[in-house]
Design an enzyme around this catalytic site. Structure first.
Site, PDB file in Angstrom:
ATOM      1  N   SER A 130      37.011  36.732  36.966  1.00  0.00           N
ATOM      2  CA  SER A 130      37.531  37.580  35.922  1.00  0.00           C
ATOM      3  C   SER A 130      38.817  37.077  35.349  1.00  0.00           C
ATOM      4  CB  SER A 130      37.913  39.119  36.794  1.00  0.00           C
ATOM      5  OG  SER A 130      39.115  38.829  37.538  1.00  0.00           O
ATOM      6  N   LYS A 168      45.389  40.781  36.953  1.00  0.00           N
ATOM      7  CA  LYS A 168      44.930  41.057  35.786  1.00  0.00           C
ATOM      8  C   LYS A 168      46.159  40.977  34.675  1.00  0.00           C
ATOM      9  CE  LYS A 168      40.492  42.431  36.667  1.00  0.00           C
ATOM     10  NZ  LYS A 168      40.567  41.588  37.804  1.00  0.00           N
TER      11      LYS A 168
END
Length: 210
Positions: A130, A168
């Site tokens: 990701s 993230k």
């Protein structure tokens, strides 16, 4: 002793020799790419505090970075072993335990004390793609414990009922916080009462085992 331009040129020659890109050096020493670019051009002076960090990241002795072959080396210098410290690797998080409790650690990694930033530190292993290509899967990401980060910075964030730590990029739009993957094939995570999240630290740099 080398001046800023000479040091930058020497660092660039070492990077070319070992096949390391400036962005990787930036990640390893915990600065942004523009700072490394200025180091290489000699337009920004490298502090004595950062000399051992850069030298360690590119695999040379700090003295080699500071002095060229024409400098007269002292003959009475005795090399001192660099001190290492153990940084815990955060594993599965036990419900009810403090986040950085020993019960949540799965391993430890040795690091040179001189190369580490101040603060409470932990490693988090990146799983999945990701955050690729910025952070490859399997990388060990050094995280400094803090409860918030600046807009656009990468953070270690607790999700899934505070039982899973993920990496993230944090985007702040007014009162809305969005956890963004760097890989566009993954969906962003909008933080709200139905999808709570908690920032536990700022990503400083990453390393990979071959």
């Amino acid at each position: 002793m080398r001046n800023s331009m000479e040091m930058g040129s020497y660092i660039e020659s070492v990077l070319n020799r070992i096949g390391m890109k400036p962005i990787e050096l930036a990640n390893r020493i915990g600065v942004d790419r523009s700072t490394v670019t200025r180091y290489l051009k000699g337009t920004r002076k490298i502090s004595m505090e950062d000399v051992p960090k850069i030298a360690n990241a590119i695999g040379i002795n700090p003295v080699e970075l500071l002095m060229d072959e024409n400098d007269k080396k002292p003959t009475n210098v005795i090399d001192i072993s660099q001190r290492t410290v153990k940084i815990p690797v955060l594993g599965e998080i036990a419900c009810g335990d403090p986040i950085l409790a020993e019960e949540n650690y799965e391993d430890y990694r040795d690091e040179l004390a001189e190369s580490l930033p101040a603060g409470e530190l932990v490693y988090l292993k990146a799983k999945g793609d990701s955050m690729s290509p910025t952070i490859p899967s399997g990388s060990f990401v050094l995280v400094r414990a803090q409860s918030d980060v600046e807009n656009g910075e990468i953070a270690a964030v607790l999700v899934n009922g505070n039982t899973e730590a993920t990496l993230k990029r944090v985007k702040k739009q007014g009162d809305v916080i969005i956890l963004m993957p760097d890989n566009s094939s993954h969906q962003p995570y909008i933080v709200d009462k139905n999808n709570p999240a908690k920032i536990i630290g700022k990503a400083i740099r990453f390393t990979q085992d071959l």
